[in-house]
Design an enzyme around this catalytic site. Structure first.
Site, PDB file in Angstrom:
ATOM      1  N   GLY A 142       9.974 -10.290  -1.122  1.00 46.32           N
ATOM      2  CA  GLY A 142      11.227  -9.444  -1.308  1.00 46.32           C
ATOM      3  C   GLY A 142      11.737  -9.449   0.206  1.00 46.32           C
ATOM      4  N   ASN A 143      12.305  -8.016   0.439  1.00 46.69           N
ATOM      5  CA  ASN A 143      12.924  -7.904   1.252  1.00 46.69           C
ATOM      6  C   ASN A 143      12.634  -6.233   2.246  1.00 46.69           C
ATOM      7  OD1 ASN A 143      15.092  -6.544   0.419  1.00 46.69           O
ATOM      8  ND2 ASN A 143      15.788  -8.530  -0.939  1.00 46.69           N
TER       9      ASN A 143
END
Ligand code: CTP
Length: 405
Positions: A212-213
């Site tokens: 993810g980020n």
């Protein structure tokens, strides 16, 4: 959220029995998030007290040309009041006050303020049924409409005279609903459908882990709120985020992965006038997702990644009349790379984020962007709150439709 939220409302009260209903009217304006100031004619004070209206509006009530409490007779500035307002409502508007509005007969502060007001003016007549139907009254309504004022028609029912018929001031709830609807119809993006992407995407490695980020989704959510505030119907496709939408004109579609976001966007794209891709979509995802939690074994571990589909580019490919806006996050050759992206993804506008600017990017309340259009006009913006950046972006959309209307 009401379209009246944050609006400065000047309520002019004239002397009819319906004046007692202005207490409710003020309450409803305040509840809708408006800021209210009240101007009263001397006669109206027999029907409702200035203390009631000042308490409810949380502002002093104005009714004379001089501030009565001031020994030096300080002038009550009707011009300032008139210019302060975003909207003036005269309710109840008695036959006497209506005739003064028509003729500019300026013998009280309410009429002086009315004549000074540059904002839209609404008036809610209140009188007995025969007065309401009198040719003089009807001619007055016509003249006021020609002045650009808007009538909120009286309702039918029991009148103070004991008679029954048309002439009763519209109920406060109906006055508010009338004004809200009228203002909504004037919003610049009324009738436009806008698709917005927001947040990160999570690409599953196994049932418990993902790639993810740090995107919180705030920028996309702020754009959605700004678009909805401007009258648009918004479809907000968001990756995992803790944020909620406030405006009921926003339909929130929650997704997790890039491929789910891709599907959702293509489901709605054909129906929309504008698409704004603010999501931080993962560029790569694990080629295989394990069905069971991966156990640790070797000292090193490799995940094979494959590219996700570029949602923005795919929307650019099938673009018809949609106004398409993308974001770019660059660390070098920013402007040149952003211009290339406009061409490559067939965009109308790109919003360039630079991570080199302090206060810009992920997980901050502020952002510093440069907006570049398809003619390569470059507009650097100062550091602003994300809400203000969202308004800048939506203003570009509004400008586009103003130019092409
Ligand atoms: N975007 C998208 N789908 C993807 C990747 C990006 O819709 N799979 C959109 C983002 O929402 C944003 C823009 O493309 O509007 C972001 O582009 P950028 O971050 O610059 O990444 P890329 O275009 O993938 O280019 P690169 O990473 O090579 O700079």
């Amino acid at each position: 959220m009401s379209v009246l939220s944050g609006k400065k409302i000047l309520l002019g009260v004239s002397g009819g029995i319906a004046a007692y209903k202005t207490a409710t009217l003020v309450r409803l304006f305040i509840k809708a998030g408006a800021d209210v100031q009240v101007v009263m004619t001397p006669a109206s004070k027999d029907f409702v007290t200035p203390l009631t209206l000042s308490t409810l509006s949380k502002n002093p009530v104005h009714s004379t040309f001089y501030k009565e409490e001031d020994e030096n007779g300080l002038w009550n500035n009707h011009v300032e009041l008139g210019l302060w307002a975003d909207l003036m409502l005269i309710a109840p508007a008695t036959a006497n006050t209506l005739s003064k509005m028509v003729n500019g007969n300026c013998d009280n502060l309410l009429i002086a303020t009315y004549l000074s007001a540059k904002c839209p003016v609404y008036f809610a007549p209140a009188m007995d049924l025969d007065m309401y139907k009198h040719p003089s009254t009807l001619a007055g309504f016509q003249t006021l409409k020609q002045f650009g004022n808007t009538i909120i028609p009286a309702e039918s029912g029991e009148l103070a005279s004991g008679l029954s018929g048309e002439g009763r001031m519209a109920e406060p709830e109906n006055i508010i609903a009338f004004i809200e609807k009228d203002l909504e119809n004037q919003l610049p993006l009324k009738g436009k459908n806008i698709l917005i992407t927001a947040g990160p995407t999570y690409e599953a490695i196994d049932p418990v882990r993902f790639i993810g980020n740090h995107s919180t989704g705030k920028m996309g959510f702020d754009i959605a709120e700004s678009a909805a505030k401007s009258g648009a119907n918004v479809i907000l496709v968001s990756g995992p985020t803790a944020l909620e939408v406030k405006n009921s004109n926003i339909k929130l579609v929650r997704v997790t992965s890039a491929s789910q976001m891709f599907e959702a966007c293509h489901q709605f794209y054909k129906e929309v006038d504008v698409a704004i891709c603010a999501a931080a979509v993962a560029d790569y995802k694990p080629k295989y997702t394990a069905n069971q939690k991966i156990k640790k074994s070797d000292n090193s571990f490799t995940i094979e990644l494959e590219k996700t589909k570029d949602i923005l580019a795919s929307l650019g490919e099938i673009k018809q009349n949609q106004f398409l806006i993308g974001f770019a996050l660059e660390t070098e050759n920013e402007i040149e790379n952003a211009k290339l992206k406009i061409q490559k993804k067939n965009l109308d506008l790109i919003v360039l984020n630079s991570l080199q600017d302090q206060g810009a990017g992920f997980a901050t309340a502020t952002n510093k962007v440069t907006i570049i259009d398809s003619q390569f006009v470059v507009e650097p913006m100062p550091l602003k709150s994300k809400e203000a950046v969202a308004d800048d972006i939506i203003n570009k959309v509004i400008l586009h439709y103003e130019k092409n209307s």
